[in-house]
Design an enzyme around this catalytic site. Structure first.
Site, PDB file in Angstrom:
ATOM      1  CG  HIS A  92      -1.730   1.369   1.533  1.00  0.00           C
ATOM      2  ND1 HIS A  92      -2.270   1.845   2.251  1.00  0.00           N
ATOM      3  CD2 HIS A  92      -3.112   1.286   0.577  1.00  0.00           C
ATOM      4  CE1 HIS A  92      -3.009   2.706   2.365  1.00  0.00           C
ATOM      5  NE2 HIS A  92      -3.116   2.245   1.298  1.00  0.00           N
ATOM      6  CB  SER A 145      -6.676   0.377  -3.444  1.00  0.00           C
ATOM      7  OG  SER A 145      -8.443   0.341  -3.362  1.00  0.00           O
ATOM      8  CG  ASP A 175      -4.874  12.007  -3.426  1.00  0.00           C
ATOM      9  OD1 ASP A 175      -4.897  11.036  -4.654  1.00  0.00           O
ATOM     10  OD2 ASP A 175      -4.612  12.243  -2.860  1.00  0.00           O
ATOM     11  CG  MET A 176     -10.790  11.398  -6.917  1.00  0.00           C
ATOM     12  SD  MET A 176     -12.656  11.368  -8.413  1.00  0.00           S
ATOM     13  CE  MET A 176     -12.589  10.660  -9.534  1.00  0.00           C
ATOM     14  CB  ALA A 177     -11.035   7.100  -3.727  1.00  0.00           C
ATOM     15  CE  LYS A 228     -22.267  10.631 -15.994  1.00  0.00           C
ATOM     16  NZ  LYS A 228     -22.909  12.118 -16.632  1.00  0.00           N
ATOM     17  N   GLY A 262      -7.904  20.650  -3.988  1.00  0.00           N
ATOM     18  CA  GLY A 262      -7.029  20.805  -3.342  1.00  0.00           C
ATOM     19  C   GLY A 262      -6.906  22.641  -2.476  1.00  0.00           C
ATOM     20  CD  GLN A 263      -8.095  28.002  -2.542  1.00  0.00           C
ATOM     21  OE1 GLN A 263      -9.063  28.246  -3.132  1.00  0.00           O
ATOM     22  NE2 GLN A 263      -7.979  29.237  -1.868  1.00  0.00           N
TER      23      GLN A 263
HETATM   24  P1  NAI Z   1     -11.473  14.144  -0.904  1.00  0.00           P
HETATM   25  O1  NAI Z   1     -12.855  13.487  -1.432  1.00  0.00           O
HETATM   26  O2  NAI Z   1     -11.463  14.384   0.668  1.00  0.00           O
HETATM   27  O3  NAI Z   1     -11.467  15.016  -1.831  1.00  0.00           O
HETATM   28  C1  NAI Z   1     -11.148  14.472  -3.185  1.00  0.00           C
HETATM   29  C2  NAI Z   1     -10.588  15.940  -4.022  1.00  0.00           C
HETATM   30  O4  NAI Z   1     -11.537  16.911  -3.797  1.00  0.00           O
HETATM   31  C3  NAI Z   1      -9.829  16.147  -3.531  1.00  0.00           C
HETATM   32  O5  NAI Z   1      -8.573  16.858  -4.133  1.00  0.00           O
HETATM   33  C4  NAI Z   1     -10.062  17.458  -2.275  1.00  0.00           C
HETATM   34  O6  NAI Z   1      -8.532  18.652  -2.229  1.00  0.00           O
HETATM   35  C5  NAI Z   1     -10.888  18.073  -3.210  1.00  0.00           C
HETATM   36  N1  NAI Z   1     -11.956  18.609  -2.498  1.00  0.00           N
HETATM   37  C6  NAI Z   1     -12.508  18.519  -1.313  1.00  0.00           C
HETATM   38  N2  NAI Z   1     -13.431  19.589  -1.291  1.00  0.00           N
HETATM   39  C7  NAI Z   1     -13.244  20.520  -2.167  1.00  0.00           C
HETATM   40  C8  NAI Z   1     -13.337  21.994  -2.089  1.00  0.00           C
HETATM   41  N3  NAI Z   1     -14.405  22.354  -0.812  1.00  0.00           N
HETATM   42  N4  NAI Z   1     -13.049  22.420  -2.349  1.00  0.00           N
HETATM   43  C9  NAI Z   1     -11.713  22.139  -3.698  1.00  0.00           C
HETATM   44  N5  NAI Z   1     -11.923  21.154  -3.963  1.00  0.00           N
HETATM   45  C10 NAI Z   1     -12.474  20.053  -2.883  1.00  0.00           C
HETATM   46  O7  NAI Z   1     -10.899  12.388  -1.078  1.00  0.00           O
HETATM   47  P2  NAI Z   1     -10.633  11.133  -1.135  1.00  0.00           P
HETATM   48  O8  NAI Z   1     -11.187  11.017  -2.487  1.00  0.00           O
HETATM   49  O9  NAI Z   1     -11.718  10.130   0.234  1.00  0.00           O
HETATM   50  O10 NAI Z   1      -9.255   9.946  -0.827  1.00  0.00           O
HETATM   51  C11 NAI Z   1      -8.843  10.630   0.425  1.00  0.00           C
HETATM   52  C12 NAI Z   1      -7.348   9.655   0.352  1.00  0.00           C
HETATM   53  O11 NAI Z   1      -7.721   8.511  -0.355  1.00  0.00           O
HETATM   54  C13 NAI Z   1      -6.690  10.432  -1.336  1.00  0.00           C
HETATM   55  O12 NAI Z   1      -5.490  10.978  -0.660  1.00  0.00           O
HETATM   56  C14 NAI Z   1      -6.967   9.272  -2.199  1.00  0.00           C
HETATM   57  O13 NAI Z   1      -4.948   9.147  -2.396  1.00  0.00           O
HETATM   58  C15 NAI Z   1      -6.441   8.047  -0.777  1.00  0.00           C
HETATM   59  N6  NAI Z   1      -6.924   6.580  -0.787  1.00  0.00           N
HETATM   60  C16 NAI Z   1      -5.536   5.750  -1.264  1.00  0.00           C
HETATM   61  C17 NAI Z   1      -6.091   4.692  -1.670  1.00  0.00           C
HETATM   62  C18 NAI Z   1      -4.772   3.170  -1.763  1.00  0.00           C
HETATM   63  O14 NAI Z   1      -4.977   1.920  -1.819  1.00  0.00           O
HETATM   64  N7  NAI Z   1      -3.295   4.152  -1.554  1.00  0.00           N
HETATM   65  C19 NAI Z   1      -7.388   4.013  -2.100  1.00  0.00           C
HETATM   66  C20 NAI Z   1      -8.134   5.142  -1.522  1.00  0.00           C
HETATM   67  C21 NAI Z   1      -7.461   6.052  -1.741  1.00  0.00           C
END
Ligand code: NAI
Length: 349
Positions: A116, A140, A174-176, A224, A306-307
């Site tokens: 991971h 994952s 960065d999103m799942a 999607k 990201g902000q």
């Molecule tokens: P999230 O849903 O918290 O955010 C997704 C994206 O939306 C981010 O780039 C965030 O900055 C942006 N965002 C959220 N609210 C915003 C707003 N109000 N205005 C502008 N942009 C906004 O992220 P999620 O999907 O929960 O993922 C969290 C982490 O989990 C990520 O770092 C991802 O890489 C990691 N991950 C890692 C896995 C692995 O196997 N290595 C598997 C799944 C996720």
């Protein structure tokens, strides 16, 4: 409680080294985890150490991996991860990709057979710091129902993208490909909090708000998000000749085995298409444009992607990183588990 970035890094590094990981690798893993916690991505921060330490102690993460970089073409390569810590393998692969993109304008580098790798914007932002555009996807555990299905097939398969602007800033997305990452379910469990009903389903495929009943996650935006998860599995799995779909290994199944996961980095040098300064100026301009869009009711301001995390980061840098007390207590303890996570149930904690 609040902990300084330096203290948290040291605590994580010490714990992982105690579990058996090479000190240099423990330092990289700690850096990736603290990168996440420092932005409020707690699902991929210190919370994971307890699990990683058990997997390391059982040699399911290779203590002394023989990382090999194989150049497969002028702009492509494969980093053979030998089931070492994914954070380290993916960082090395990104550094190779950065080097190739500087030389040839573009790089596609796969990571084969790693563990991971955490919050994958760590790798794309590494490219952006070098004035390059970074894109990364990784596999994952299969825990997401395909659109119209009642059984899990794909993983939460994240997608990350970063593009550099001026003054060291970047747009970082960065999103799942699920409504929420699995780590968010774990975070809700660690805080004993209910989850919204559109995140996940229970063993009957019914929506649930109890994080302890979750048996599969839902993809974002129905077909999607399902399609995006498929794309990640093809790029980070099928393309690299690795197990794919529901044959991808599970995080909590046999912690003494390597996970053989895949990740793919794509790095683009903007200079191949436009002057780098023009590119950075225009990224900065679009960040500013977005900030000046009229906010909708209930919003104070539109953030560029990201902000929202930069706002958290500024608070944590000034006042220390917020860490759940139980996680801190574990980090400062002498405990390394040997049987807490090896439940052989992909949905156990
Ligand atoms: P999230 O849903 O918290 O955010 C997704 C994206 O939306 C981010 O780039 C965030 O900055 C942006 N965002 C959220 N609210 C915003 C707003 N109000 N205005 C502008 N942009 C906004 O992220 P999620 O999907 O929960 O993922 C969290 C982490 O989990 C990520 O770092 C991802 O890489 C990691 N991950 C890692 C896995 C692995 O196997 N290595 C598997 C799944 C996720």
């Amino acid at each position: 409680m609040r902990v300084s970035k330096q203290d948290l890094t040291k605590l994580i590094q010490t714990k992982l080294t105690k579990a058996g990981l090479h000190e240099d690798h423990a330092a990289v893993v700690a850096d990736v985890l603290v990168f996440a916690d420092a932005k409020g991505i707690h699902s991929h921060g210190a919370m994971r150490v307890e699990y990683y330490a058990e997997r390391i102690a059982k040699h399911g993460i290779n203590h002394e991996p023989d990382f090999k970089f194989e150049k497969t073409g002028p702009s492509s390569g494969v980093l053979h991860g030998d089931n070492g810590a994914g954070h380290v393998a993916a960082t090395r692969a990104m550094d190779e990709a950065i080097q190739i993109a500087k030389e040839t304008g573009v790089a596609v580098v796969g990571v084969k057979n790693m563990s991971h790798s955490g919050a994958i914007s760590y790798f794309t932002e590494r490219a952006a710091e070098q004035d390059l555009v970074g894109f990364s996807v990784c596999q994952s555990d299969p825990m997401v129902v395909p659109f119209g299905g009642a059984e899990a097939y794909y993983g939460t398969n994240p997608i990350a993208f970063a593009a550099p602007g001026n003054d060291g800033k970047c747009i970082s997305f960065d999103m799942a490909t699920t409504v929420q990452a699995w780590g968010k379910i774990l975070h809700a469990r660690s805080k004993n909090e209910a989850i919204p009903e559109d995140w996940a389903v229970d063993e009957n495929g019914e929506a649930t708000t109890n994080p302890f009943d979750v048996q599969a996650l839902l993809p974002i935006a129905g077909p999607k998000g399902y399609g995006l998860g498929m794309m990640v599995d093809v790029l980070a799995g099928v393309l690299l000749g690795l197990p794919f779909g529901n044959k991808v290994s599970s995080m909590y199944h046999d912690l003494s085995e390597g996970r053989n996961l895949g990740q793919l980095h794509l790095v683009i040098n903007p200079e191949q298409f436009t002057a780098i300064q023009k590119f950075k100026d225009n990224i900065t301009a679009s960040m500013s444009d977005l900030n000046h869009i009229k906010p909708a009711p209930g919003f104070d301001q539109v953030f560029y992607p990201g902000q929202n995390l930069e706002v958290i980061q500024a608070d944590y840098e000034a006042n220390g990183i917020e860490i759940v007390d139980d996680i801190y207590d574990y980090l400062v303890s002498d405990t390394i588990h040997h049987n807490a996570y090896d439940a052989k149930d992909p949905f156990a904690e």
